[in-house]
Design a protein around this motif. Sequence first.
Motif, mmCIF file in Angstrom:
data_model
loop_
_atom_site.group_PDB
_atom_site.id
_atom_site.type_symbol
_atom_site.label_atom_id
_atom_site.label_comp_id
_atom_site.label_asym_id
_atom_site.label_seq_id
_atom_site.Cartn_x
_atom_site.Cartn_y
_atom_site.Cartn_z
ATOM 1 N N ALA A 1 -9.107 8.607 3.744
ATOM 2 C CA ALA A 1 -9.873 7.592 4.471
ATOM 3 C C ALA A 1 -9.033 6.322 4.575
ATOM 4 O O ALA A 1 -8.312 5.963 3.638
ATOM 5 N N GLU A 2 -9.111 5.650 5.722
ATOM 6 C CA GLU A 2 -8.286 4.470 5.937
ATOM 7 C C GLU A 2 -8.559 3.385 4.904
ATOM 8 O O GLU A 2 -7.663 2.666 4.471
ATOM 9 N N GLY A 3 -9.825 3.285 4.472
ATOM 10 C CA GLY A 3 -10.186 2.246 3.519
ATOM 11 C C GLY A 3 -9.635 2.474 2.122
ATOM 12 O O GLY A 3 -9.753 1.592 1.254
ATOM 13 N N GLN A 4 -9.016 3.641 1.872
ATOM 14 C CA GLN A 4 -8.463 3.908 0.544
ATOM 15 C C GLN A 4 -7.152 3.163 0.292
ATOM 16 O O GLN A 4 -6.717 3.052 -0.852
ATOM 17 N N PHE A 5 -6.538 2.672 1.356
ATOM 18 C CA PHE A 5 -5.199 2.086 1.219
ATOM 19 C C PHE A 5 -5.264 0.565 1.304
ATOM 20 O O PHE A 5 -5.898 -0.004 2.205
ATOM 21 N N GLN A 6 -4.618 -0.082 0.359
ATOM 22 C CA GLN A 6 -4.517 -1.535 0.346
ATOM 23 C C GLN A 6 -3.039 -1.910 0.466
ATOM 24 O O GLN A 6 -2.274 -1.717 -0.486
ATOM 25 N N ILE A 7 -2.643 -2.387 1.644
ATOM 26 C CA ILE A 7 -1.259 -2.814 1.840
ATOM 27 C C ILE A 7 -1.101 -4.232 1.306
ATOM 28 O O ILE A 7 -1.846 -5.133 1.700
ATOM 29 N N GLU A 8 -0.150 -4.417 0.400
ATOM 30 C CA GLU A 8 0.142 -5.739 -0.149
ATOM 31 C C GLU A 8 1.539 -6.138 0.312
ATOM 32 O O GLU A 8 2.528 -5.524 -0.096
ATOM 33 N N GLN A 9 1.617 -7.150 1.168
ATOM 34 C CA GLN A 9 2.906 -7.670 1.621
ATOM 35 C C GLN A 9 3.318 -8.844 0.746
ATOM 36 O O GLN A 9 2.561 -9.810 0.589
ATOM 37 N N VAL A 10 4.503 -8.746 0.172
ATOM 38 C CA VAL A 10 5.001 -9.788 -0.735
ATOM 39 C C VAL A 10 6.459 -10.073 -0.413
ATOM 40 O O VAL A 10 7.134 -9.286 0.255
ATOM 41 N N GLN A 11 6.967 -11.200 -0.899
ATOM 42 C CA GLN A 11 8.384 -11.491 -0.785
ATOM 43 C C GLN A 11 9.186 -10.439 -1.561
ATOM 44 O O GLN A 11 8.699 -9.882 -2.554
ATOM 45 N N PHE A 12 10.429 -10.210 -1.113
ATOM 46 C CA PHE A 12 11.214 -9.138 -1.717
ATOM 47 C C PHE A 12 11.414 -9.360 -3.220
ATOM 48 O O PHE A 12 11.348 -8.418 -4.008
ATOM 49 N N GLY A 13 11.631 -10.608 -3.620
ATOM 50 C CA GLY A 13 11.798 -10.891 -5.041
ATOM 51 C C GLY A 13 10.560 -10.525 -5.836
ATOM 52 O O GLY A 13 10.651 -9.998 -6.956
ATOM 53 N N THR A 14 9.378 -10.801 -5.263
ATOM 54 C CA THR A 14 8.125 -10.428 -5.919
ATOM 55 C C THR A 14 7.976 -8.922 -5.983
ATOM 56 O O THR A 14 7.501 -8.367 -6.989
ATOM 57 N N LEU A 15 8.391 -8.240 -4.909
ATOM 58 C CA LEU A 15 8.352 -6.777 -4.895
ATOM 59 C C LEU A 15 9.176 -6.202 -6.038
ATOM 60 O O LEU A 15 8.736 -5.294 -6.764
ATOM 61 N N LEU A 16 10.383 -6.732 -6.228
ATOM 62 C CA LEU A 16 11.235 -6.245 -7.315
ATOM 63 C C LEU A 16 10.608 -6.544 -8.672
ATOM 64 O O LEU A 16 10.606 -5.700 -9.576
ATOM 65 N N ALA A 17 10.073 -7.761 -8.825
ATOM 66 C CA ALA A 17 9.488 -8.147 -10.111
ATOM 67 C C ALA A 17 8.256 -7.308 -10.446
ATOM 68 O O ALA A 17 8.073 -6.880 -11.596
ATOM 69 N N ASN A 18 7.412 -7.040 -9.447
ATOM 70 C CA ASN A 18 6.159 -6.329 -9.691
ATOM 71 C C ASN A 18 6.330 -4.822 -9.816
ATOM 72 O O ASN A 18 5.363 -4.116 -10.125
ATOM 73 N N THR A 19 7.529 -4.317 -9.569
ATOM 74 C CA THR A 19 7.756 -2.879 -9.721
ATOM 75 C C THR A 19 8.675 -2.566 -10.902
ATOM 76 O O THR A 19 9.097 -1.424 -11.067
ATOM 77 N N ARG A 20 8.973 -3.567 -11.698
ATOM 78 C CA ARG A 20 9.730 -3.320 -12.922
ATOM 79 C C ARG A 20 8.867 -2.502 -13.884
ATOM 80 O O ARG A 20 7.626 -2.564 -13.846
ATOM 81 N N SER A 21 9.528 -1.781 -14.770
ATOM 82 C CA SER A 21 8.784 -0.922 -15.687
ATOM 83 C C SER A 21 7.902 -1.714 -16.644
ATOM 84 O O SER A 21 6.919 -1.188 -17.182
ATOM 85 N N ASP A 22 8.226 -3.002 -16.856
ATOM 86 C CA ASP A 22 7.444 -3.820 -17.783
ATOM 87 C C ASP A 22 6.484 -4.765 -17.061
ATOM 88 O O ASP A 22 5.978 -5.723 -17.659
ATOM 89 N N ALA A 23 6.195 -4.511 -15.784
ATOM 90 C CA ALA A 23 5.363 -5.424 -15.007
ATOM 91 C C ALA A 23 3.867 -5.251 -15.274
ATOM 92 O O ALA A 23 3.064 -6.051 -14.791
ATOM 93 N N GLY A 24 3.480 -4.205 -15.977
ATOM 94 C CA GLY A 24 2.089 -4.014 -16.361
ATOM 95 C C GLY A 24 1.159 -3.838 -15.184
ATOM 96 O O GLY A 24 1.421 -3.061 -14.251
ATOM 97 N N ALA A 25 0.036 -4.596 -15.193
ATOM 98 C CA ALA A 25 -0.999 -4.424 -14.173
ATOM 99 C C ALA A 25 -0.543 -4.833 -12.786
ATOM 100 O O ALA A 25 -1.167 -4.476 -11.783
ATOM 101 N N ALA A 26 0.559 -5.586 -12.699
ATOM 102 C CA ALA A 26 1.065 -5.995 -11.381
ATOM 103 C C ALA A 26 1.686 -4.824 -10.625
ATOM 104 O O ALA A 26 1.877 -4.906 -9.407
#
Length: 597
Positions: free
Chosen positions: A450-475
């Motif tokens: 269902a289309e409503g299942q997806f939440q696209i989050e657009q962030v700055q590239f630096g934030t993308l890298l920070a939020n996908t680190r293994s220690d980023a937790g809930a982010a």
Amino acid sequence: MFSACQDSQEVPPIVVTEVFTIAGEELVVTRILEPTPTPTLVPTPVEDDDPVVLDLSFVRESVPNIDPQATNDPDGIDLIENLFVGLTRYNHETNQVDPALAREWEVSDNGRTWTFQLRDDIFWVQPSGQTVNGYVIAEAVRPVVASDMVFAIRRACARETDTPDAFVLFLIEGCEQAHQQANATPADLANIGVQALNDTTLQISLNRPAAHFLTITTLWYMRPLPPELFETEEGEEEINSDNWQTAVQDGLPLLTSGPFMPLNANFSTLQRNTLWPIPFQGNTEIVRINYVDTDDIALGLWEAKSLDVIDATNADLSNAPNSTLQQLQVVNQQTLLYLNFNFQSGVFREPAVRRAFSAAIDREALVEEMYGGQALPMRHLIPPGVFGALAVDEVGLGYSPDFARLQMAESGFGSCRLMPDIRFMVSSSDLSLLQAELIIQMWIKELGCAEGQFQIEQVQFGTLLANTRSDAGAARPDIWELAWASYYPDAHNWLGDLVHCQESENREIRPCSEVDALIQQAATTTDPAERQKLYRQIENMLFGDEGVFPLVPLYVRGNVTLVQNWLTYPPARFGGEQYDSYIIDMDRKALERSRSQ
């Protein structure tokens, strides 16, 4: 042309005594070095034919930086590839490492000591004042010797040189330690694991076994340089010199060692090095480089048949005639766009779900919609032009909607609609948003999401890298976009540096498994054929029908080139173009040019 042969000359051996400090204990080592005889140059006749000329363009205002250890300029790297010999050379046609300055090499049983036997017939040259049948004869200043390699490697490891991607050389003992110093001392440099045993024997010690080190020896910042060009007025050797190329522009003789030599200070004319001993794979003898201000000027010159090949990636082709568009070629580069999974999310823990989401993506339709087909869809990790790469369609699960639906049905969810909401993180560019929207529509169509299942989050590239680190937790999102590019064209740079559970960042937090042991085995296997077999097995375990799928390979982008029909060559997907492999049909070139006038 000139060729070089060797006369034996009786030269007494040299006795060298050195003192090494190892674990606080002084060791005295005495070695007897057999000096290399100085070759006697024997001229052979120069052919009295019109030269084979390659006409190129550089879109720039200033002369490229050709300092091997200090440039990351693509034009400069092209020139370095042709003006400076490497220890080895990457073959863009076979994707293998060929001998160059090193005629052969061996690796110690522990995989850490590499010993290279160097040729004695490659010279530091400069144009002489003599011409024969229009060719400038190269003057040999001295042979290229092992100590030139020692100087270059030490220079690349010194932080003050500011060598781009110097960390790749941290495999070499002592290199990282020297690089950590703001100003490396002579003692720091002497502790780097590279030494000249004699003029034609170079030994490099690594801090761990690494079969991919052979590919690293092909890189432009591993090119030797003559230390005498870096001497101070007091005659002392400087590891770094900011004014080296400036001095060359001001008239200091430039010594080069590659298959071509420059005939002028702005490198607009290169000529075949008449003392080069290695056979050319092509027939180019003269390279003429036209400096132009814009890509559209280069396009105009190409359409007037004044240039043989241009990079037309940034040129305006909207009004180009069909005759021009028919000669477009896409040269795929080694930058892969992919989607990464979060193995700890409640969504993508199961391999069946990861396989389903990968198989539901129509990569061909994706690149056609986004780039007009000027990208190469990928179904496994290692892109073309890398040592160990397989054909794109040889291994890996591509677009397979039936398989995708079957995998989803067999998963613990049973249906996409029963899955939790999915956080999909992308960078802030419009293209990233478009790509995410296109892929989500494919998941909706093929998996019944269902289309409503997806939440696209657009962030700055630096934030993308920070939020996908293994220690980023809930982010950490459930899935995100990223890209990876070669630092050196070897499969280990992809499987070891990007995917391995311990040696890479492991952003997906994938637990170690059998595949990681195989990646380690390939990293220590020096037989190229055996390494390639292992990489086939690894790619299948990661991206085949039963693959783990730590990520979803999407595509590699390409550069658009325009190539005249009289030119054939193997393009460089990484590193510099090799003009000695270009083949030009000069009769056809002259005919086509006469028709355009």
